[in-house]
Design a protein around this motif. Structure first.
Motif, short mmCIF file in Angstrom:
data_model
loop_
_atom_site.label_atom_id
_atom_site.label_comp_id
_atom_site.label_asym_id
_atom_site.label_seq_id
_atom_site.Cartn_x
_atom_site.Cartn_y
_atom_site.Cartn_z
N GLU A 212 0.84 -1.20 0.00
CA GLU A 212 0.00 0.00 0.00
C GLU A 212 0.88 1.25 0.00
OE1 GLU A 212 -3.68 0.54 1.02
OE2 GLU A 212 -4.13 -1.45 0.23
N TYR A 213 1.94 1.24 0.81
CA TYR A 213 2.88 2.36 0.82
C TYR A 213 3.62 2.44 -0.52
CZ TYR A 213 7.22 4.84 1.21
OH TYR A 213 8.27 5.67 0.95
N ALA A 214 4.15 1.31 -0.97
CA ALA A 214 4.98 1.28 -2.17
C ALA A 214 4.23 1.78 -3.40
CB ALA A 214 5.52 -0.13 -2.41
N LEU A 215 2.99 1.37 -3.55
CA LEU A 215 2.22 1.81 -4.72
C LEU A 215 2.13 3.32 -4.76
CD1 LEU A 215 1.51 -1.23 -5.00
CD2 LEU A 215 -0.77 -0.47 -5.67
N LYS A 216 1.83 3.92 -3.63
CA LYS A 216 1.73 5.39 -3.60
C LYS A 216 3.10 6.03 -3.83
CE LYS A 216 -0.79 4.69 0.12
NZ LYS A 216 -1.50 4.87 1.38
N ALA A 217 4.15 5.43 -3.26
CA ALA A 217 5.51 5.96 -3.45
C ALA A 217 5.96 5.85 -4.90
CB ALA A 217 6.49 5.23 -2.53
N MET A 218 5.45 4.85 -5.62
CA MET A 218 5.83 4.63 -7.01
C MET A 218 4.96 5.43 -7.98
SD MET A 218 6.31 0.47 -6.83
CE MET A 218 6.57 0.28 -8.59
N GLY A 219 4.00 6.19 -7.46
CA GLY A 219 3.14 6.98 -8.33
C GLY A 219 1.84 6.31 -8.69
N TYR A 220 1.55 5.17 -8.07
CA TYR A 220 0.28 4.49 -8.29
C TYR A 220 -0.68 4.87 -7.17
CZ TYR A 220 2.73 1.60 -11.67
OH TYR A 220 3.46 1.16 -12.75
N GLY A 221 -0.99 6.15 -7.13
CA GLY A 221 -1.89 6.65 -6.09
C GLY A 221 -2.86 7.66 -6.66
N ARG A 222 -3.91 7.90 -5.91
CA ARG A 222 -4.93 8.86 -6.31
C ARG A 222 -5.62 9.38 -5.06
NH1 ARG A 222 -8.18 3.92 -7.90
NH2 ARG A 222 -9.53 3.67 -6.10
N ALA A 223 -6.34 10.46 -5.23
CA ALA A 223 -7.14 11.01 -4.14
C ALA A 223 -8.48 10.30 -4.13
CB ALA A 223 -7.33 12.51 -4.31
N GLY A 224 -8.81 9.73 -3.00
CA GLY A 224 -10.10 9.05 -2.85
C GLY A 224 -11.10 9.96 -2.15
N ASN A 225 -11.98 9.37 -1.38
CA ASN A 225 -12.97 10.14 -0.63
C ASN A 225 -12.28 11.10 0.32
OD1 ASN A 225 -15.01 8.72 -1.88
ND2 ASN A 225 -15.25 7.25 -0.22
N ALA A 226 -12.75 12.34 0.33
CA ALA A 226 -12.19 13.40 1.18
C ALA A 226 -10.69 13.55 0.96
CB ALA A 226 -12.50 13.13 2.65
N ASP A 227 -10.26 13.35 -0.28
CA ASP A 227 -8.86 13.48 -0.69
C ASP A 227 -7.91 12.51 0.01
OD1 ASP A 227 -9.46 15.51 -2.51
OD2 ASP A 227 -9.31 17.05 -0.95
N ALA A 228 -8.44 11.40 0.54
CA ALA A 228 -7.58 10.39 1.16
C ALA A 228 -6.70 9.75 0.09
CB ALA A 228 -8.44 9.33 1.84
N ALA A 229 -5.43 9.56 0.42
CA ALA A 229 -4.50 8.93 -0.52
C ALA A 229 -4.81 7.44 -0.61
CB ALA A 229 -3.06 9.14 -0.05
N GLU A 230 -5.08 6.98 -1.83
CA GLU A 230 -5.41 5.58 -2.06
C GLU A 230 -4.51 5.01 -3.15
OE1 GLU A 230 -9.51 5.37 -3.17
OE2 GLU A 230 -10.22 5.96 -1.18
N PRO A 231 -4.12 3.75 -3.02
CA PRO A 231 -3.33 3.14 -4.09
C PRO A 231 -4.22 2.82 -5.30
CG PRO A 231 -3.73 1.55 -2.34
CD PRO A 231 -4.30 2.86 -1.88
N GLU A 232 -3.63 2.90 -6.48
CA GLU A 232 -4.33 2.54 -7.71
C GLU A 232 -3.96 1.11 -8.08
OE1 GLU A 232 -5.07 5.94 -10.79
OE2 GLU A 232 -2.98 6.06 -10.11
N TRP A 233 -4.63 0.18 -7.45
CA TRP A 233 -4.33 -1.23 -7.63
C TRP A 233 -4.52 -1.70 -9.07
CZ3 TRP A 233 -1.70 -4.26 -4.52
CH2 TRP A 233 -1.60 -3.93 -3.17
#
Length: 154
Positions: free
Chosen positions: A20-41
């Motif tokens: 979950e951390y790595a995906l966001k660190a690698m740029g596989y992330g997006r803003a979800g509900n209330a701008d929460a950082a979510e991985p783009e699985w």
């Protein structure tokens, strides 16, 4: 078997959290509900997870075959009670394989696998061990993922 499953679940959860951390660190992330950082699985699966389909290692082949042929069920509500429903099992893509691994995590995390003791321990062992093997393989197969999780290049 319970202690073995407990240890396996811990290893699986730890690596999944690292993903979950790595995906966001690698740029596989997006803003979800209330701008929460979510991985783009799904995007990750389509771009990196394809390595799981290309792998010829017999253990990886066996693990992915098991998950495709015996996908984790999903919990649904039936007449006010939680029940298990089959998951459509026709697609053999990296995105579907990663979705199966995510469902293993969701079922475990959201309490669908035990109530004081493991529910169907043999199946739980298979799903957890196969999913963990695939996650570990992908870390070793992709240098960017390895770097994001381990902090050092392969």
């Amino acid at each position: 078997m319970s202690a073995k499953l407990d240890q396996l679940a811990f290893r699986f959860f730890k690596l999944f959290a690292q993903y979950e951390y790595a995906l966001k660190a690698m740029g596989y992330g997006r803003a979800g509900n209330a701008d929460a950082a979510e991985p783009e699985w799904d995007r990750f699966a389509n771009e990196v997870g394809t390595l799981l389909l290309q792998a010829e290692n017999p253990d990886v082949v066996a693990a992915r075959t098991y998950l495709f042929e015996n996908p984790p069920k999903r919990q649904v509500w039936v007449n006010g009670n939680a029940a298990w429903a089959e998951v459509p099992n026709v697609e053999r893509s990296a995105q579907m394989l990663v979705a199966h691994i995510r469902r293993v995590r969701n079922n475990l995390y959201h309490g669908g696998k035990f109530h004081g003791q493991w529910i169907d321990p043999d199946r739980s062992l298979e799903l957890l061990s196969k999913s963990l093997l695939l996650l570990e393989h992908l870390v070793s197969a992709d240098a960017g993922l390895h770097e994001a999780i381990q902090g050092n290049a392969v």
